[in-house]
Structures are given as structure tokens and as C-alpha cells.
Design a protein around this motif. Structure first.
Motif, PDB file in Angstrom:
ATOM      1  N   LEU A  67       0.790  -1.233   0.000  1.00  0.00           N
ATOM      2  CA  LEU A  67       0.000   0.000   0.000  1.00  0.00           C
ATOM      3  C   LEU A  67       0.823   1.284   0.000  1.00  0.00           C
ATOM      4  CD1 LEU A  67      -2.862   1.268   0.199  1.00  0.00           C
ATOM      5  CD2 LEU A  67      -2.589   1.252   2.675  1.00  0.00           C
ATOM      6  N   LEU A  68       1.827   1.363   0.861  1.00  0.00           N
ATOM      7  CA  LEU A  68       2.456   2.665   1.093  1.00  0.00           C
ATOM      8  C   LEU A  68       3.198   3.187  -0.131  1.00  0.00           C
ATOM      9  CD1 LEU A  68       3.771   2.118   4.734  1.00  0.00           C
ATOM     10  CD2 LEU A  68       1.631   3.187   3.982  1.00  0.00           C
ATOM     11  N   ALA A  69       3.765   2.277  -0.921  1.00  0.00           N
ATOM     12  CA  ALA A  69       4.492   2.688  -2.122  1.00  0.00           C
ATOM     13  C   ALA A  69       3.806   2.116  -3.354  1.00  0.00           C
ATOM     14  CB  ALA A  69       5.933   2.191  -2.060  1.00  0.00           C
ATOM     15  N   ASN A  70       3.992   2.775  -4.468  1.00  0.00           N
ATOM     16  CA  ASN A  70       3.538   2.249  -5.751  1.00  0.00           C
ATOM     17  C   ASN A  70       4.788   1.875  -6.545  1.00  0.00           C
ATOM     18  OD1 ASN A  70       2.871   1.975  -8.472  1.00  0.00           O
ATOM     19  ND2 ASN A  70       1.094   3.326  -8.284  1.00  0.00           N
ATOM     20  N   THR A  72       5.506   1.206  -9.418  1.00  0.00           N
ATOM     21  CA  THR A  72       5.724   1.805 -10.739  1.00  0.00           C
ATOM     22  C   THR A  72       6.549   3.084 -10.636  1.00  0.00           C
ATOM     23  OG1 THR A  72       3.626   0.920 -11.535  1.00  0.00           O
ATOM     24  CG2 THR A  72       4.552   2.748 -12.793  1.00  0.00           C
ATOM     25  N   ILE A  73       6.330   3.850  -9.582  1.00  0.00           N
ATOM     26  CA  ILE A  73       6.983   5.163  -9.505  1.00  0.00           C
ATOM     27  C   ILE A  73       7.859   5.335  -8.267  1.00  0.00           C
ATOM     28  CG2 ILE A  73       5.346   6.455 -10.929  1.00  0.00           C
ATOM     29  CD1 ILE A  73       3.838   7.254  -8.391  1.00  0.00           C
TER      30      ILE A  73
ATOM     31  N   LEU B  56      -2.903   9.415   0.650  1.00  0.00           N
ATOM     32  CA  LEU B  56      -1.757   8.588   0.264  1.00  0.00           C
ATOM     33  C   LEU B  56      -1.407   8.839  -1.194  1.00  0.00           C
ATOM     34  CD1 LEU B  56       0.220   6.584   1.556  1.00  0.00           C
ATOM     35  CD2 LEU B  56      -1.213   4.744   0.663  1.00  0.00           C
ATOM     36  N   ARG B  57      -2.209   8.349  -2.124  1.00  0.00           N
ATOM     37  CA  ARG B  57      -2.095   8.654  -3.548  1.00  0.00           C
ATOM     38  C   ARG B  57      -3.506   8.542  -4.112  1.00  0.00           C
ATOM     39  NH1 ARG B  57       1.426   4.765  -2.491  1.00  0.00           N
ATOM     40  NH2 ARG B  57       0.002   3.195  -3.321  1.00  0.00           N
TER      41      ARG B  57
END
Lengths: 84, 224
Positions: A67-70, A72-73, B56-57
Motif C-alpha cells: 500500500l504505502l508505495a507504488n 511503478t513510480i 496517500l495517492r
């Protein structure tokens, strides 16, 4: 079980445009500050109980992945410290 | 066909989507995400808005909600699924489509009409058009810059999964016509299979004639 704080830092991968950081840098320069470059990152401080540091890091790592990071980016790193 | 338009807290294009679909003769109902999808769902729209306050995003929270597991299961069965704007962000965050939509190169929220070039007319979403057609459809987003790794982008293009690219009025894809700095000027794309599509521009805002633009009708007619 020991109390830990896992700090997850999520930042854009090198080369991914960061318009918010650019805008922030421009604002600092308008204020008269001299700087070479500015990068921004999100930092999450997660209090959790775990058997050991390794387990705490593993769980925080999974939180970042899910969740915390994506991926892809983003790149991210995890640091774990015992909590008083 | 009955289309379920999934409403999250913060969705705000859900009613627009229902009205546009009904105008095209498609039965459509708003479904609160916690209620789950009705058994007769034959199509899904994940509408625009600011689900979970973009915390968050954009799209990150909604992508983890249980209803998206149901959406994914239907998509695997071949049911048409369209994510628009925040719905596109959710689709990418949920892994239904590759890449990510992130902060516009301008760092600003942009609400304007743009031109789109149809890149692949051989999908349910673009069958009403011809390849190379130029559409005029509105955008309204702050996080619409399509980002994707180089290899994944090459695969996307090689597999002909780009639906639309931003272009000028003559259909030329130029930096000036790219409103948000998207990689490859990509405005819309399909998932592994073409029954799943996401796009940042709003076809539901370019469907009702009284709104002055109807170029988006073809996208929604995939549900007809």
C-alpha cells in the motif's frame, strides 16, 4: 514481543518527474535560498510489536509493498528501531 | 445490460455516468462500494472523483477496498469495466491496468477540453470510432500524468493497448498538446484483455448533447 517503530520512507524513483518538489524548490529560490536540488519523500512511522527487529522490518516491508508505495513510480526503504 | 457505477466516499462523477449511460439506453445504477456489486451486474464503471480524499495517492485506498476484488473477478470473466479519471487511478493502483497516474507536470489541477487521437479502434471502447479519429473530451484532474517503466511501455505499445493519446486539433501528438506530461501522451489504455479500460478524460461529460460535446458517446456505447 518487543515494541518497535518502523520508519518507511517512500520516494519517487530517480528520473521520475516530481512537479511538487520542483515547485517547492522554486519557492525556496524565490525566498533567496541557494540550493542545488530538492527531492521530497513521504515518511511513515509505524509502531508495532514483533518478536525481533527482522520480523518488524519484514512486516513494514510488506506494508510498503502492498500500500504505502507504488512500485511503478516509487522506491522505499525501511528502518526499524526499538521503541521505549 | 445493467451497469454498476461504484460509488466511494468522495466519488463525484457517479451521477454523471449514470445519466450519460441512461441517455445511451443503458440501465445503470449507483452502487455503494460497501454494499458489493449486485448479482445482475453486466458492466462496471469506476467513476471520477476524489475517493478517500486522495489520501496517500489518488486511488490508492479505493484500490484496496473489497469491492475491487469483485470488480477484478468480473473483469476476469470478461465483463466490461471502465475506470474514468479517479476510476483510472484506482484501476492502475488495483493492478488491473499497468502504470500509474501521478501529479501533472504543471503541478496544477487542470480542467479543460483536450483532443484525443484514437490509437486502436479494435476494442469495445473505441469500436464506434476509426483509428486516427480526433475526439474532443474534457479532463479535470491534478494527477493524470501517466507514468510507466520503459519496458512496460514498450509492451503496452507492442500489444496495441493504448486507446487514446493526447493530440492537437489536427491529430498531431505534440508536447504542447500533452496537458499533463503523460509518458507517450497516453490518455487511456486497456488491461491485459480489452474488456478492461481506464482513461483520464471524461467521456460521460461529453455524451449529453445539452452539455455541448458528444464525442465521448462512443466510449460508453461499449456498454450498450
Amino acid at each position: 514481543m518487543t515494541a518497535y517503530t518502523a520508519t518507511v520512507t517512500v520516494r519517487l524513483k530517480r528520473g521520475v518527474l516530481d512537479p511538487e518538489a520542483e515547485t517547492t524548490q522554486q519557492a525556496l529560490e524565490r525566498l533567496g535560498f541557494e540550493l542545488g536540488d530538492l527531492r521530497s519523500a513521504d515518511r511513515f512511522e509505524i509502531d508495532l510489536d514483533a518478536d525481533d527487529e527482522h520480523e518488524a522490518a519484514e512486516r513494514a516491508d510488506e506494508m510498503a509493498e502492498r500500500l504505502l508505495a507504488n512500485p511503478t513510480i516509487h522506491d522505499y526503504d525501511v528502518a526499524v528501531e526499538p521503541r521505549e | 445490460m445493467t451497469v454498476s457505477v461504484v460509488r466511494f466516499g468522495g466519488s463525484n462523477c457517479d451521477r454523471d455516468a449514470v445519466r450519460a449511460l441512461e441517455y445511451l439506453g443503458v440501465d445503470a445504477d449507483i452502487v455503494w462500494h460497501e454494499d458489493g456489486l449486485p448479482a445482475d451486474t453486466e458492466g462496471v464503471v469506476v467513476p471520477g472523483g476524489f475517493s478517500y480524499g486522495d489520501y496517500l495517492r489518488a486511488g490508492a485506498m479505493a484500490a484496496q477496498s473489497p469491492v475491487m476484488d469483485e470488480v477484478r473477478a468480473l473483469a476476469d470473466d470478461g465483463v466490461p469495466v471502465l475506470g474514468v479519471c479517479n476510476g483510472a487511478q484506482i484501476g492502475c493502483e488495483a493492478g488491473m491496468t499497468p502504470g500509474a497516474f501521478t501529479t501533472n507536470a504543471s503541478a496544477r489541477f487542470q480542467c479543460e477540453r483536450v483532443h484525443l487521437r484514437v490509437e486502436n479502434a479494435d476494442t469495445p471502447w473505441t469500436a464506434a470510432y476509426s483509428e486516427g479519429d480526433v475526439l474532443e473530451v474534457p479532463i479535470a484532474h491534478g494527477e493524470g500524468r501517466f507514468e510507466i517503466g520503459e519496458d512496460a511501455y514498450d509492451d503496452l505499445v507492442a500489444d496495441d493497448r493504448v486507446l487514446f493519446r493526447y493530440c492537437d486539433a489536427d491529430g498531431e501528438v505534440t508536447d504542447e498538446a500533452n496537458p499533463n506530461g503523460s509518458t507517450g501522451a497516453v490518455a487511456g489504455l486497456t488491461g491485459d484483455r480489452d474488456n478492461v479500460a481506464v482513461m483520464m478524460p471524461h467521456p460521460e461529460r461529453a455524451t449529453l448533447p445539452e452539455l455541448g460535446a458528444t464525442d465521448g458517446q462512443g466510449v460508453l456505447s461499449a456498454f450498450a
